[in-house]
Enzyme design. Sequence first.
Site, PDB file in Angstrom:
ATOM      1  N   HIS A 123      28.264  13.443  72.383  1.00 12.83           N
ATOM      2  CA  HIS A 123      29.199  13.968  71.391  1.00 12.83           C
ATOM      3  C   HIS A 123      29.504  15.430  71.682  1.00 12.83           C
ATOM      4  O   HIS A 123      28.693  16.128  72.309  1.00 12.83           O
ATOM      5  CB  HIS A 123      28.616  13.851  69.983  1.00 12.83           C
ATOM      6  CG  HIS A 123      28.305  12.455  69.573  1.00 12.83           C
ATOM      7  ND1 HIS A 123      29.256  11.461  69.529  1.00 12.83           N
ATOM      8  CD2 HIS A 123      27.120  11.871  69.182  1.00 12.83           C
ATOM      9  CE1 HIS A 123      28.692  10.328  69.124  1.00 12.83           C
ATOM     10  NE2 HIS A 123      27.408  10.555  68.908  1.00 12.83           N
ATOM     11  N   LYS A 125      38.573  14.834  71.600  1.00 13.19           N
ATOM     12  CA  LYS A 125      39.798  14.463  72.312  1.00 13.19           C
ATOM     13  C   LYS A 125      39.728  14.909  73.774  1.00 13.19           C
ATOM     14  O   LYS A 125      40.094  14.173  74.686  1.00 13.19           O
ATOM     15  CB  LYS A 125      41.009  15.099  71.609  1.00 13.19           C
ATOM     16  CG  LYS A 125      42.349  14.615  72.142  1.00 13.19           C
ATOM     17  CD  LYS A 125      43.506  15.347  71.449  1.00 13.19           C
ATOM     18  CE  LYS A 125      43.625  14.933  69.998  1.00 13.19           C
ATOM     19  NZ  LYS A 125      44.800  15.567  69.346  1.00 13.19           N
ATOM     20  N   THR A 138      25.080  63.085  12.823  1.00 15.46           N
ATOM     21  CA  THR A 138      24.354  64.348  12.649  1.00 15.46           C
ATOM     22  C   THR A 138      23.943  64.952  13.982  1.00 15.46           C
ATOM     23  O   THR A 138      24.167  66.127  14.243  1.00 15.46           O
ATOM     24  CB  THR A 138      23.094  64.119  11.782  1.00 15.46           C
ATOM     25  OG1 THR A 138      23.480  63.511  10.556  1.00 15.46           O
ATOM     26  CG2 THR A 138      22.373  65.438  11.518  1.00 15.46           C
ATOM     27  N   ASP A 198      28.875  51.958  18.962  1.00 20.82           N
ATOM     28  CA  ASP A 198      27.414  51.930  18.859  1.00 20.82           C
ATOM     29  C   ASP A 198      26.868  50.547  18.511  1.00 20.82           C
ATOM     30  O   ASP A 198      25.779  50.169  18.954  1.00 20.82           O
ATOM     31  CB  ASP A 198      26.915  52.982  17.861  1.00 20.82           C
ATOM     32  CG  ASP A 198      27.604  52.889  16.504  1.00 20.82           C
ATOM     33  OD1 ASP A 198      28.413  51.959  16.299  1.00 20.82           O
ATOM     34  OD2 ASP A 198      27.350  53.759  15.649  1.00 20.82           O
ATOM     35  N   GLY A 209      25.499  53.446   8.247  1.00 23.37           N
ATOM     36  CA  GLY A 209      26.534  52.449   7.982  1.00 23.37           C
ATOM     37  C   GLY A 209      26.019  51.082   8.409  1.00 23.37           C
ATOM     38  O   GLY A 209      24.838  50.903   8.700  1.00 23.37           O
TER      39      GLY A 209
END
Length: 748
Positions: free
Chosen positions: A246, A285, A443, A543, A571
Amino acid sequence: MMPGHARNPHELYYLRTQKAQQKMERSEKRLKERLRVCVATCNRADYSKLAPIMFGIKSHPEIFDLEVVVLGSHLIDDYGNTFRMIEQDEFDIGSKLHTIVRGEDEAAMVESVGLALVKLPDVLQRLAPDILLVHGDRFDALALATAAALMNIRILHLEGGEVSGTIDDSIRHAISKLAHYHAVCTRSAERHLISMCEDHSHILLAGCPSYDKLLSAHQRDDYTDIIKSWLGDDVKEQDYIVALQHPVTTDIKNSIKIYELMLDALISFNKRTLVLFPNIDAGSKEMVRVMRRKGIEQHPNFRAVKHVPFDQFIQLVAHAGCMIGNSSCGVREAGAFGTPVINLGTRQTGRETGENVLHVRDADTHNKIYHALELQFGKRYPCSKIYGDGNAVQRILKFMQSIDLSEPLQKKFCFPPVKECISQDIDHILETQSALAVDLGGTNLRVAIVSMKGKVVKKYVQLNPKTFEERIELILTMCKQAMADAVHLNCRILGVGVSTGGRVNPQDGIVLHSTKLINEWSSVDIRTPLSSALHLPVWVDNDGNCAALAERKFGHGKGMENFVTIITGTGIGGGIIQHNELIHGSTFCAAELGHIVVSLEGPECMCGSHGCIEAYSSGLALQREAKRLHDEDLLLVEGMTVNNKEQVNAIHLINAAHLGNSKAESVLHTAGTALGLGIVNILHMINPSLVILSGVLAAHYENPVRQVISQRALLSAQGTKVMVSELEDPALLGAASMVLDYTTRRTY
């Protein structure tokens, strides 16, 4: 069960019994539901290995449901239309796929793989097999394995782990990495797969399936008739040669040269020779042209054929005087008969061989090959069983039955322990990869050097100035100081991450709208002045988002695909991780969790609305209620004092509640309920698997939130975990993670 609590023997016995019963139930279910096995064959060579397994599967219809797919050179006339031998073996071919692009060159091989990948999905989707059997190292097989792996079909790869030569090695190993299970022929191949990090429990040392047929069919009574039918009536046993060569796709020019020299040597040797056409690889081939240029098809000593049925080919090899070429059959199957073999070139380099194989690695003239023919022709060697003992099929069938289809499909690789390498790069010897993290609070302004492992190496804190110009100047001063210190701390700064309140466009590094806590910090570009002055890449985000990123890299969110982080501080904010990605939203206001409305008539929020979570549960909201109670002389209880100069805050409210102040308890209950209701809304909207509470108030809200979830959430969401963050500086760590993830892994 509590952590560290050992199970008693009765409990362990029950668990083992339950596990065994479940396994038995799965086995019984499998017996009722036949295992759907798809065998895909591409060429005459792999069919010789797959056919014994196919016969074995077919003989157990109560256990297996066999589907056969044919593709590749089986369907090409020039290569013998070998699909007919499958039909002659009475197998029903479910699908025939024309996948070969003619050209017999490298481009044609690539195009053939692409064509197969286009056609295979429809077939595999229709068949929906439990297991796909793939053999060997052909480019067609690579297409099969790729399609099946992408379609989540379990793959059993035959003959992986072997070493030969050419591109076949790379293809074989690529298929092995795609395959979930392996049936190997030799102990050496098994070791190779283990060293490639394949799971040992998914590897079966079966032997070569073709040996099952070889060893049982060796002594057929009609072998002389087979020899005569292919080579002529005057040919005797061990007085002919079988030649099969091959192309070597990685060295086509040299393989054609060796092929031409082989034919010259065979012509000179003057023995009857059966020459089989090469396979369809690039270069075939040109090899056929060489054969025809030398007149092999018309030469009286040669018989040139495109295909020989495998059972007859076995007899021809078993009784030949010699086999020559570079086919794997020479180094594998021929050894079972002791047939002398001359292996030409590099195609089988690395294969295990018996003593019957003589190697001719290279040649400049046909003389070396001719001399090898003189040495080998007519000899007999001891039979070799390197590749099998004749029992491979029954092992493979049993192995397939043992596959647990309920197991996760994702492959696991077993990486060996590796000692950390001592790098010789001076940067890595002297420096730890680190980030500069900036937290712009209401702050304080904080800057920190953060290492890759999340360690805060050094932190800098200053009061936040009033104006934009003063803030930028102070950030630069603190960052330059940190960069100078980093040199002495052996830290290599990769970039700067900035965490800030408000709405942020992280793509451009712009704060769009800040909170009221940070005045004059709206619609400003933070990235450009910092990057220009520090000569480092800069990332900026909200944040809350930074807190979520910190949890993903260093905290409870590590390894979690979907989770939410809630910040409970001055907050209320947060971040959402979905499918391992941070959600920003179309206008960068996703995860403004503090502004989820939980009451139509609630107190006014700093955003201008009413009834937001932040208006009930933030530190400022609790401070407002604490001040109201204090003004009404309803805050202080026995054991509490407030200095006249001291401002009443949330901590006073919490302390009062702990000391039995019913008014303070009521405020905290309302705050916890409001936060819990907001989180229930989050659970119903995005269904995370984990909620992480972060910030100074997190521990106080953990139990109230869990209670509200158990009372108000849908049943399917009540099992969601709620955990308190263990990170000390989530904003700084999150800012650092933007730098560390992007600069090292490009994931953010």
